[in-house]
Design a protein around this motif. Structure first.
Motif, short mmCIF file in Angstrom:
data_model
loop_
_atom_site.label_atom_id
_atom_site.label_comp_id
_atom_site.label_asym_id
_atom_site.label_seq_id
_atom_site.Cartn_x
_atom_site.Cartn_y
_atom_site.Cartn_z
N ILE A 179 63.06 49.36 -14.66
CA ILE A 179 62.23 49.33 -15.87
C ILE A 179 61.20 48.21 -15.78
O ILE A 179 60.01 48.40 -16.09
CB ILE A 179 63.12 49.16 -17.12
CG1 ILE A 179 63.98 50.41 -17.33
CG2 ILE A 179 62.27 48.89 -18.35
CD1 ILE A 179 65.04 50.25 -18.39
N THR A 180 61.63 47.04 -15.34
CA THR A 180 60.72 45.89 -15.25
C THR A 180 59.59 46.15 -14.27
O THR A 180 58.42 45.88 -14.56
CB THR A 180 61.49 44.63 -14.83
OG1 THR A 180 62.50 44.35 -15.81
CG2 THR A 180 60.56 43.43 -14.72
N ASN A 181 59.92 46.68 -13.11
CA ASN A 181 58.89 46.93 -12.11
C ASN A 181 57.92 48.02 -12.54
O ASN A 181 56.74 47.99 -12.19
CB ASN A 181 59.53 47.27 -10.76
CG ASN A 181 60.14 46.03 -10.11
OD1 ASN A 181 59.72 44.91 -10.36
ND2 ASN A 181 61.14 46.23 -9.26
N GLN A 182 58.39 48.97 -13.33
CA GLN A 182 57.48 49.98 -13.90
C GLN A 182 56.51 49.33 -14.87
O GLN A 182 55.31 49.63 -14.86
CB GLN A 182 58.28 51.07 -14.61
CG GLN A 182 59.03 52.01 -13.68
CD GLN A 182 59.84 53.03 -14.43
OE1 GLN A 182 59.48 53.48 -15.51
NE2 GLN A 182 60.98 53.41 -13.87
N LEU A 183 57.01 48.43 -15.71
CA LEU A 183 56.15 47.74 -16.68
C LEU A 183 55.12 46.86 -15.96
O LEU A 183 53.94 46.83 -16.34
CB LEU A 183 57.00 46.88 -17.62
CG LEU A 183 57.86 47.63 -18.63
CD1 LEU A 183 58.78 46.65 -19.35
CD2 LEU A 183 56.98 48.36 -19.64
N VAL A 184 55.56 46.15 -14.93
CA VAL A 184 54.66 45.27 -14.20
C VAL A 184 53.60 46.08 -13.46
O VAL A 184 52.42 45.70 -13.42
CB VAL A 184 55.46 44.39 -13.21
CG1 VAL A 184 54.52 43.61 -12.30
CG2 VAL A 184 56.36 43.43 -13.98
N SER A 185 54.00 47.22 -12.89
CA SER A 185 53.04 48.07 -12.18
C SER A 185 51.97 48.62 -13.12
O SER A 185 50.83 48.84 -12.71
CB SER A 185 53.77 49.23 -11.50
OG SER A 185 54.65 48.76 -10.49
N ALA A 186 52.35 48.83 -14.38
CA ALA A 186 51.39 49.34 -15.35
C ALA A 186 50.39 48.28 -15.80
O ALA A 186 49.37 48.59 -16.39
CB ALA A 186 52.14 49.89 -16.57
N ASN A 187 50.70 46.99 -15.50
CA ASN A 187 49.81 45.90 -15.88
C ASN A 187 49.71 44.93 -14.71
O ASN A 187 50.17 43.79 -14.79
CB ASN A 187 50.35 45.19 -17.13
CG ASN A 187 49.34 44.21 -17.70
OD1 ASN A 187 48.17 44.20 -17.32
ND2 ASN A 187 49.80 43.36 -18.61
N PRO A 188 49.10 45.36 -13.60
CA PRO A 188 49.11 44.56 -12.37
C PRO A 188 48.38 43.23 -12.47
O PRO A 188 48.62 42.34 -11.66
CB PRO A 188 48.41 45.47 -11.35
CG PRO A 188 47.60 46.41 -12.18
CD PRO A 188 48.38 46.62 -13.44
N SER A 189 47.53 43.04 -13.45
CA SER A 189 46.79 41.78 -13.56
C SER A 189 47.72 40.61 -13.83
O SER A 189 47.39 39.46 -13.55
CB SER A 189 45.76 41.87 -14.69
OG SER A 189 46.40 42.08 -15.94
N GLN A 190 48.91 40.88 -14.36
CA GLN A 190 49.86 39.82 -14.66
C GLN A 190 50.51 39.23 -13.42
O GLN A 190 51.18 38.21 -13.48
CB GLN A 190 50.95 40.35 -15.60
CG GLN A 190 50.45 40.76 -16.96
CD GLN A 190 49.82 39.60 -17.70
OE1 GLN A 190 50.40 38.53 -17.77
NE2 GLN A 190 48.64 39.80 -18.25
N GLN A 191 50.34 39.89 -12.26
CA GLN A 191 51.00 39.43 -11.05
C GLN A 191 50.19 38.38 -10.30
O GLN A 191 50.62 37.88 -9.27
CB GLN A 191 51.24 40.63 -10.12
CG GLN A 191 52.12 41.71 -10.76
CD GLN A 191 52.27 42.91 -9.87
OE1 GLN A 191 52.78 42.82 -8.76
NE2 GLN A 191 51.83 44.05 -10.32
N LYS A 192 49.04 38.02 -10.79
CA LYS A 192 48.22 37.04 -10.10
C LYS A 192 48.80 35.64 -10.25
O LYS A 192 49.47 35.31 -11.22
CB LYS A 192 46.79 37.07 -10.67
CG LYS A 192 46.07 38.39 -10.43
CD LYS A 192 44.68 38.36 -11.03
CE LYS A 192 43.95 39.67 -10.80
NZ LYS A 192 42.60 39.68 -11.42
N THR A 193 48.50 34.79 -9.27
CA THR A 193 48.90 33.39 -9.35
C THR A 193 48.26 32.74 -10.55
O THR A 193 47.09 32.95 -10.85
CB THR A 193 48.48 32.65 -8.06
OG1 THR A 193 49.13 33.28 -6.96
CG2 THR A 193 48.88 31.19 -8.12
N GLN A 194 49.06 31.94 -11.25
CA GLN A 194 48.60 31.34 -12.49
C GLN A 194 47.92 29.99 -12.24
O GLN A 194 48.36 29.20 -11.41
CB GLN A 194 49.78 31.13 -13.45
CG GLN A 194 50.54 32.42 -13.77
CD GLN A 194 49.71 33.39 -14.57
OE1 GLN A 194 49.30 33.09 -15.68
NE2 GLN A 194 49.44 34.55 -14.01
N SER A 195 46.84 29.73 -12.97
CA SER A 195 46.18 28.43 -12.94
C SER A 195 46.33 27.79 -14.31
O SER A 195 46.31 28.48 -15.33
CB SER A 195 44.69 28.58 -12.61
OG SER A 195 44.53 29.14 -11.32
#
Length: 202
Positions: A179-195
């Motif tokens: 479920i988590t990986n489906q949610l993350v795949s639907a919003n890939p911008s959240q996987q970027k390195t954070q500044s």
């Protein structure tokens, strides 16, 4: 089949948490490919000016990124996690940030009656930090108390009730990862390195 990375959260050669992860690896072999990972050779965190991760940290980071989910098993030292685990998480948070949005399950074994309950609570706080931002499975806590007596000669948990409890939690984690990986795949911008603003000169 799902691929999971199981991190031994201590540098002890006689760790009962390693035994726990080895049991999990064997007991759930038909449900997931589980690779055990040792952090004992990762150097103590020392903030690098260029944010480049040492080779040992980069290797761990790559394996975390490749895995569908992560299991961390930690003992409890002075109501918290071992220094080696905290140091490893500091490396990951400051350099590669592979745990962002990664599904994580927490387990723990300790010599005392309470298992690693306080260490697990602290670890949840650490993993919720913005530079780590792991997706920790909620409402789950697997604890092995009196861990020196918890395994038989073959390394199997000797209490059938604890095995049944672990089976329930692990099955939930398999669904949580999906479920988590489906949610993350639907919003890939959240996987970027954070500044973060505190890294910049004012």
């Amino acid at each position: 089949m799902m691929n999971l990375l199981a991190i031994v959260g201590t540098n002890s050669d006689q760790s009962t948490n390693r035994k726990l992860l080895q049991f999990i690896q064997k007991h759930f072999a038909e449900k997931a490919n589980i690779e055990l990972y040792e952090i004992k050779d990762i150097p103590a965190f020392n903030k690098p000016d260029d944010k480049t991760a040492p080779a040992e940290v980069q290797d761990l980071s790559d394996k975390i990124r490749e895995a569908d989910g992560v299991i961390i098993s930690s003992p409890e030292y002075n109501h918290s996690v071992p220094a080696i685990l905290k140091s490893t998480l500091e490396w990951l948070s400051y350099t590669t940030q592979p745990l962002i949005d990664k599904p994580v399950m927490l387990t723990g074994a300790s010599y005392g009656r309470l298992g690693s309950s306080r260490a697990q609570a602290h670890l949840r706080q650490i993993l919720d930090a913005p530079e780590l931002k792991a997706r920790i499975m909620p409402s789950s806590e697997f604890l092995v108390g009196f861990s020196l007596q918890a395994y038989d000669e073959d390394g199997k948990l000797s209490d059938p009730k604890k095995i049944e409890e672990l089976e329930g939690i692990f099955n939930e984690f398999i669904h949580f990862v999906d479920i988590t990986n489906q949610l993350v795949s639907a919003n890939p911008s959240q996987q970027k390195t954070q500044s973060f603003s505190w890294e910049k000169n004012e």
